[in-house]
Design a protein around this motif. Structure first.
Motif, mmCIF file in Angstrom:
data_model
loop_
_atom_site.group_PDB
_atom_site.id
_atom_site.type_symbol
_atom_site.label_atom_id
_atom_site.label_comp_id
_atom_site.label_asym_id
_atom_site.label_seq_id
_atom_site.Cartn_x
_atom_site.Cartn_y
_atom_site.Cartn_z
ATOM 1 N N PHE A 56 55.707 41.664 67.523
ATOM 2 C CA PHE A 56 55.676 42.570 68.675
ATOM 3 C C PHE A 56 55.075 43.883 68.204
ATOM 4 N N GLU A 57 53.946 44.243 68.782
ATOM 5 C CA GLU A 57 53.285 45.502 68.450
ATOM 6 C C GLU A 57 53.374 46.424 69.659
ATOM 7 N N ASN A 58 54.046 47.532 69.487
ATOM 8 C CA ASN A 58 54.211 48.511 70.542
ATOM 9 C C ASN A 58 53.128 49.574 70.366
ATOM 10 N N ALA A 59 51.965 49.301 70.917
ATOM 11 C CA ALA A 59 50.821 50.190 70.749
ATOM 12 C C ALA A 59 51.016 51.517 71.458
ATOM 13 N N LEU A 60 51.744 51.520 72.549
ATOM 14 C CA LEU A 60 51.970 52.745 73.319
ATOM 15 C C LEU A 60 52.699 53.786 72.479
ATOM 16 N N VAL A 61 53.740 53.387 71.799
ATOM 17 C CA VAL A 61 54.509 54.317 70.973
ATOM 18 C C VAL A 61 53.709 54.724 69.738
ATOM 19 N N GLN A 62 52.952 53.783 69.173
ATOM 20 C CA GLN A 62 52.161 54.095 67.984
ATOM 21 C C GLN A 62 51.102 55.147 68.288
ATOM 22 N N ARG A 63 50.525 55.096 69.485
ATOM 23 C CA ARG A 63 49.529 56.095 69.889
ATOM 24 C C ARG A 63 50.182 57.417 70.222
ATOM 25 N N GLY A 64 51.432 57.372 70.612
ATOM 26 C CA GLY A 64 52.139 58.586 71.023
ATOM 27 C C GLY A 64 52.167 58.699 72.528
ATOM 28 N N LEU A 65 53.344 58.899 73.045
ATOM 29 C CA LEU A 65 53.497 59.061 74.489
ATOM 30 C C LEU A 65 53.006 60.437 74.899
ATOM 31 N N GLN A 66 52.310 60.464 75.986
ATOM 32 C CA GLN A 66 51.854 61.744 76.507
ATOM 33 C C GLN A 66 52.438 61.893 77.901
ATOM 34 N N SER A 67 53.146 62.972 78.104
ATOM 35 C CA SER A 67 53.802 63.167 79.399
ATOM 36 C C SER A 67 52.757 63.263 80.497
ATOM 37 N N GLY A 68 53.132 62.772 81.637
ATOM 38 C CA GLY A 68 52.228 62.830 82.782
ATOM 39 C C GLY A 68 51.322 61.615 82.900
ATOM 40 N N ASN A 69 51.211 60.822 81.834
ATOM 41 C CA ASN A 69 50.384 59.616 81.918
ATOM 42 C C ASN A 69 51.165 58.508 82.602
ATOM 43 N N GLU A 70 50.589 57.967 83.641
ATOM 44 C CA GLU A 70 51.235 56.895 84.378
ATOM 45 C C GLU A 70 50.934 55.562 83.697
ATOM 46 N N VAL A 71 51.969 54.738 83.586
ATOM 47 C CA VAL A 71 51.800 53.429 82.962
ATOM 48 C C VAL A 71 51.940 52.358 84.033
ATOM 49 N N GLN A 72 50.865 51.579 84.218
ATOM 50 C CA GLN A 72 50.863 50.451 85.139
ATOM 51 C C GLN A 72 50.408 49.228 84.355
ATOM 52 N N PRO A 73 51.363 48.444 83.864
ATOM 53 C CA PRO A 73 50.982 47.335 83.000
ATOM 54 C C PRO A 73 50.228 46.219 83.724
ATOM 55 N N ASP A 74 49.191 45.741 83.066
ATOM 56 C CA ASP A 74 48.460 44.539 83.472
ATOM 57 C C ASP A 74 48.769 43.514 82.388
ATOM 58 N N SER B 95 46.026 51.912 84.736
ATOM 59 C CA SER B 95 45.551 53.270 84.987
ATOM 60 C C SER B 95 44.958 53.819 83.692
ATOM 61 N N GLY B 96 44.108 54.746 83.814
ATOM 62 C CA GLY B 96 43.474 55.312 82.612
ATOM 63 C C GLY B 96 42.355 54.410 82.124
ATOM 64 N N ASN B 97 42.262 54.269 80.805
ATOM 65 C CA ASN B 97 41.143 53.507 80.234
ATOM 66 C C ASN B 97 41.530 52.104 79.773
ATOM 67 N N GLY B 98 42.633 51.583 80.245
ATOM 68 C CA GLY B 98 43.022 50.214 79.895
ATOM 69 C C GLY B 98 43.561 50.065 78.497
ATOM 70 N N ASP B 99 44.186 51.129 77.981
ATOM 71 C CA ASP B 99 44.751 51.072 76.631
ATOM 72 C C ASP B 99 45.814 49.984 76.527
ATOM 73 N N MET B 100 45.905 49.400 75.344
ATOM 74 C CA MET B 100 46.917 48.395 75.053
ATOM 75 C C MET B 100 48.292 49.061 75.071
ATOM 76 N N LEU B 101 49.245 48.433 75.762
ATOM 77 C CA LEU B 101 50.626 48.902 75.766
ATOM 78 C C LEU B 101 51.432 48.155 74.703
ATOM 79 N N PHE B 102 51.336 46.830 74.741
ATOM 80 C CA PHE B 102 51.993 46.039 73.710
ATOM 81 C C PHE B 102 51.324 44.677 73.584
ATOM 82 N N LEU B 103 51.563 44.057 72.446
ATOM 83 C CA LEU B 103 51.104 42.699 72.164
ATOM 84 C C LEU B 103 52.299 41.947 71.599
#
Length: 169
Positions: free
Chosen positions: A33-51, A83-91
């Motif tokens: 389990f790779e939590n890419a969102l936390v590794q990149r650092g959470l930024q307040s105000g960024n909306e997360v809509q998982p695909d 939302s945003g640029n399609g960054d990986m949230l987790f794998l």
């Protein structure tokens, strides 16, 4: 010769062999389990809509013991932010194995039986593990939709037939 009703005796229908299916063991073979969102650092105000995309593959092998088979389900689950640029949230990748004792299944039906019926029996356990891992990873629990193992088997057969070179005369 006639029966009590004056008709010709009917042959007794052959009883189908009794199918015996028993789960001997089930286990996690591999889990990542790779939590890419936390590794990149959470930024307040960024909306997360998982695909979420789920890829499933299956494998079955005969074991050395009589009537025993090992069936492995492999899941690759990716979540990207819509939302945003399609960054990986987790794998999440999980290989989940089961050892089954199977008797009474004709040899020509064994392969589909192993890749359809056996995964159906262990899928609820994989689903729970995926839910727990995503929740423990800081995301809402991901409850996988039921997998159509029959449809998956048919897709694989069709894919293999397309890959076979055409025979010319």
């Amino acid at each position: 010769m006639s029966d009590a009703n004056g008709g010709t005796p009917q042959a007794e229908p052959q009883a189908a062999p009794q199918v015996r299916l028993q789960v001997m063991a089930q286990y996690i073979r591999d889990l990542s389990f790779e939590n890419a969102l936390v590794q990149r650092g959470l930024q307040s105000g960024n909306e997360v809509q998982p695909d979420i995309q789920v890829q499933v593959s299956l494998d079955a092998a005969k074991r050395s013991a009589d009537h025993q088979y090992e069936v492995t389900q492999k899941y690759k689950i990716t979540a990207k932010n819509r939302s945003g640029n399609g960054d990986m949230l987790f794998l999440l990748e999980i290989d989940y194995g089961g050892v089954f004792h199977v008797e009474g299944v004709p040899e020509d039906q064994m392969h589909p039986f192993l890749l359809i019926e056996c995964p159906r029996m262990t899928f609820p356990f994989v689903r729970r593990i995926v839910s727990d891992i995503t929740r423990d990873g800081g995301f809402p629990p991901l409850n996988l939709d039921p997998v159509d193992f029959l449809g998956l088997y048919r897709q694989e057969l069709a894919r293999r037939q397309q890959q076979q070179p055409a025979v010319t005369n």
